[in-house]
Scaffold this active site. Structure first.
Site, PDB file in Angstrom:
ATOM      1  N   HIS A  59     -39.056  41.014 -17.133  1.00 36.00           N
ATOM      2  CA  HIS A  59     -40.033  41.929 -17.616  1.00 36.00           C
ATOM      3  C   HIS A  59     -41.310  41.972 -16.878  1.00 36.00           C
ATOM      4  CE1 HIS A  59     -38.371  42.555 -22.097  1.00 36.00           C
ATOM      5  NE2 HIS A  59     -37.635  42.128 -21.284  1.00 36.00           N
ATOM      6  N   SER A  71     -35.861  46.048 -15.206  1.00 39.07           N
ATOM      7  CA  SER A  71     -34.622  45.876 -14.614  1.00 39.07           C
ATOM      8  C   SER A  71     -34.250  46.662 -13.355  1.00 39.07           C
ATOM      9  CB  SER A  71     -33.546  46.369 -15.761  1.00 39.07           C
ATOM     10  OG  SER A  71     -33.589  45.799 -17.024  1.00 39.07           O
ATOM     11  N   LYS A 128     -27.388  51.500 -26.608  1.00 36.63           N
ATOM     12  CA  LYS A 128     -26.161  51.369 -25.815  1.00 36.63           C
ATOM     13  C   LYS A 128     -25.561  49.813 -25.775  1.00 36.63           C
ATOM     14  CE  LYS A 128     -25.375  53.148 -21.325  1.00 36.63           C
ATOM     15  NZ  LYS A 128     -26.075  53.770 -20.229  1.00 36.63           N
ATOM     16  N   ASP A 129     -26.587  48.950 -25.943  1.00 40.33           N
ATOM     17  CA  ASP A 129     -26.097  47.555 -25.983  1.00 40.33           C
ATOM     18  C   ASP A 129     -25.078  47.247 -27.518  1.00 40.33           C
ATOM     19  OD1 ASP A 129     -27.187  46.714 -23.913  1.00 40.33           O
ATOM     20  OD2 ASP A 129     -29.214  45.839 -24.934  1.00 40.33           O
ATOM     21  N   GLU A 132     -11.401  23.196 -17.849  1.00 40.35           N
ATOM     22  CA  GLU A 132     -11.420  24.295 -18.526  1.00 40.35           C
ATOM     23  C   GLU A 132     -11.589  25.506 -17.475  1.00 40.35           C
ATOM     24  OE1 GLU A 132     -10.398  23.820 -21.476  1.00 40.35           O
ATOM     25  OE2 GLU A 132     -12.081  24.713 -22.606  1.00 40.35           O
TER      26      GLU A 132
END
Lengths: 424, 259
Positions: free
Chosen positions: A216, A220, A244-245, A288
């Site tokens: 922040h 971004s 959008k997320d 895994e």
């Protein structure tokens, strides 16, 4: 249209609280008015998806811990009791189990996004390094979580991986004894792994807070790699990025639910439904799926491999230690990417050579994962060794050299311009 | 290569060998993958065939139970097969469990009740090994989850015995040749025979039929939650699809303001 951030007007109780502890102002600033580039694509949803996964894992994990017994005599049966007798225990456990896989799927794509669009470059170097630290912590948490059901792969995976630390000179053996709390993987190991498995997610949460805080500050990155030049280049985080997320979250939940409800053991290993037995070694010990690329790097170092002979053996490092160093080194080089990449252009969209290098890196990473799950025989040994070389070549040679020799495409003058007349 | 190990140090050594050295090809002969069968419980809509589950339970009781336990199952779980409370009580009462101490401090035996776990055929692993030529018969509760291609593998194993080992294959006196067992030499004698059980519902008890029913039953013991899980999954998936549609139109509406 552009991002706007009018000062919030609070009233009543909210105002009273906010004057004394400005959490509402902070939430407004960081999660509503926070400006994000308006050209973000769906790859930028994966950070949010990773956060959601962490919360899901902590929530389901706390519930599981109420029923789980960290004792070698009880652990396996307590997990089966959760599956059979605890109300919706199977649901909570399958969410937690597949949530680990979802976490790595999401985080690997998140990392790929960073690599492709140059999100690690100035001013986001610390943000990137915090991300790599989160990855390492996740690996620790996932590894110890896999030990808890105390199946055959729990025991033998733990034995193999903890034994790696014995490769270190002088302190190695003592370190392993300390990890085990004894002279083999046994009850003390299970106890401390449970304690640490409960602790690590909160450490991860702390580093995630730092990761988000560091995000922040500069804001971004975006697909052009050009920093926003003003409000015309950004939109408010809420409701634009959040809306959008939500679509990203929908598709994420679709995959998650498909795994949990219809193929809950698809990504697991059948041997872990056999109770741990120190007397019987499984014929094929594999970690895994999300560890397989690193496992392949680890196993590539054999006594007769020329890379080992040239790089390590002459200064007294044996093949085992070389493999361990390479495995940890594979994460160290990832953390050093901000300085290994010499290009001034961030986004691979404007980097005609690097674009292909990233694609090949991803393919190579998938190949490493594939051979990591195979038995130690030809041709997989050779493939693993070549892929290991390629992994390090990408970071240590291709990244700097491509930055020097590549002629980037012309950059648009701003995000708005790239949106109006896309480069591609 | 990696077989069973006796001491801790060899165990650790082998684990290290497995990790850090490329050992040669696995010496144990690999069994072919089991042929894929059609199962009632396969797929996102699959359910357990209840009649097959009941027949499989009969095969388990009459054939397997003398050596193999179902230690994670309780008798009360049998209600999922369609048995009444009284039938379950009667079934459980055939077995004895130790209880106590009573008011005088003595341990005592009593008939098993629906709340009890399935009584195991042997007191402990030593007794099981002693009674079976050194090989401990594995518990069957989770068998189909604990093997690759679980149900297909179990069916293939149960129907994969050969009367004689192929030329040149060495078997000891207590071993049998099975096409699908890893390494082929299995300590379990062929358990299923034609008409080895007499089905209550009159189904002809071929070896294949018994194997199929038993596999269905053991798939249920491994995943008793499966039907509930899948049907919840349908609702969840439908909800998520609806959520995606709403999210899509919401996003479109909001972003339309920007252009």
């Amino acid at each position: 249209m552009s991002s706007t951030s009018p000062d919030p007007e609070f009233t009543g109780v909210v105002r009273w609280i906010d004057r004394r502890l400005p959490i509402f102002t902070m939430m407004h600033k960081e999660y509503k008015a926070f400006p994000v580039p308006k050209n973000l694509n769906y790859f930028w949803s994966f950070g949010a998806l990773a956060s959601i996964t962490l919360i899901v894992m902590i929530a389901t994990g706390i519930i599981l811990a109420m029923q789980y017994q960290p004792n070698t005599a009880l652990a396996f049966d307590s997990v089966e009791r959760i599956m059979r007798d605890v109300n919706y225990g199977w649901l909570i456990r399958y969410i937690h189990m597949n949530g680990a896989s979802m976490f790595f799927i999401v985080v690997y794509i998140h990392i790929f996004r960073g690599l492709y669009y140059g999100s690690y470059k100035e001013p986001r170097e610390l943000l990137w390094i915090l991300g790599v630290i989160i990855l390492v912590l996740m690996m620790g948490a996932a590894f110890m979580g896999y030990v808890l059901p105390w199946g055959q792969m729990s025991l033998w995976g733990a034995t193999v991986i903890t034994n790696l630390f014995s490769a270190f000179p002088l302190v190695g053996e003592d370190l392993v004894t300390l990890l085990w709390g004894g002279f083999s993987v046994d009850n003390p190991t299970l106890n401390r792994f449970f304690a640490l498995h409960y602790l690590l997610p909160f450490v991860i949460l702390g580093v995630v807070v730092l990761h988000v805080a560091a995000l922040h500050i500069p804001g971004s990155n975006n697909p052009t790699g050009i920093e926003p030049k003003g409000p015309q280049d950004t939109v408010n985080f809420h409701p634009f990025m959040t809306s959008k997320d939500m679509i990203g979250i929908g598709f994420y939940l679709l995959l998650f639910a498909a795994l949990v409800f219809f193929a809950p053991n698809f990504l697991g290993h059948p041997d872990n439904y056999i109770p741990a037995n120190p007397q019987v070694t499984p014929p094929h010990i594999v970690p895994e799926w999300y560890f397989l690329p690193y496992y392949a790097i680890l196993r590539s170092f054999t006594d007769d491999w020329w890379v080992f002979l040239v790089v390590f053996s002459w200064w007294g490092v044996d093949a085992k230690l070389a493999g361990v160093l390479a495995m940890f080194g594979s994460l160290v080089v990832l953390a050093l990417v901000p300085w290994l990449d010499t290009s001034r252009v961030k986004s691979a969209r404007y980097r005609p050579i690097y674009k292909w290098a990233v694609a090949l890196f991803v393919i190579n990473f998938l190949i490493l994962g594939w051979v990591g799950g195979k038995e130690a025989e030809e041709p997989y040994v050779t493939i693993a060794q070549l892929s290991t070389i390629y992994y390090f070549l990408h970071f240590l040679v291709f990244m700097p050299v491509i930055g020097w020799i590549e002629r980037p495409k012309p950059l648009p003058s701003s995000i708005s311009q790239s949106v109006l007349s896309p480069a591609e | 290569m990696l077989t069973s190990v006796k001491t801790l140090s060899t165990a650790l050594g082998l684990a290290l060998a497995a990790t850090l050295a490329w050992a040669g090809p696995a010496s144990a002969a690999k069994a072919p993958p089991p042929p894929s069968q059609n199962w009632s419980f396969e797929g996102v809509f699959g359910k357990f065939d209840r009649a097959a589950k009941q027949r499989g339970f009969q095969v388990y009781t009459e054939v397997c139970a003398s050596c193999h336990g179902l230690r994670l199952m309780s008798y009360r779980n049998l209600s999922a097969l369609g048995y009444t409370d009284d039938e379950i009580k009667a079934y459980a009462a055939q077995f004895e469990v130790q209880d106590g101490p009573d008011e005088f401090g003595e341990m005592f035996f009593r008939p098993a009740e629906p709340k009890d776990r399935f009584v195991e055929p042997f007191a402990n692993a030593r007794e099981a090994a002693a009674a079976n030529g050194g090989a401990v018969p594995p518990d069957l509760t989770l068998m189909t989850k604990a093997r690759k291609n679980g149900a297909d593998y179990l069916y293939a194993l149960l129907t994969g015995y050969r009367d004689e080992a192929p030329e040149g294959f060495e078997l000891s006196d207590t071993q049998y040749y099975n096409d699908f067992y890893p390494g082929h030499a299995i300590a379990m004698a062929p358990p299923l025979w034609p008409d080895g059980v007499e089905y209550a519902d009159g189904t002809p008890a071929t070896v294949e039929q018994q194997a199929r029913d038993l596999t269905t039953f053991l798939s249920w013991t491994a995943e008793p939650e499966m039907e509930e899980r899948k049907s919840m999954g349908h609702a969840v998936i439908l909800f998520i699809l609806f959520f995606i549609v709403v999210a899509y139109f919401n996003k479109r509406r909001l972003w339309a303001q920007l252009h």
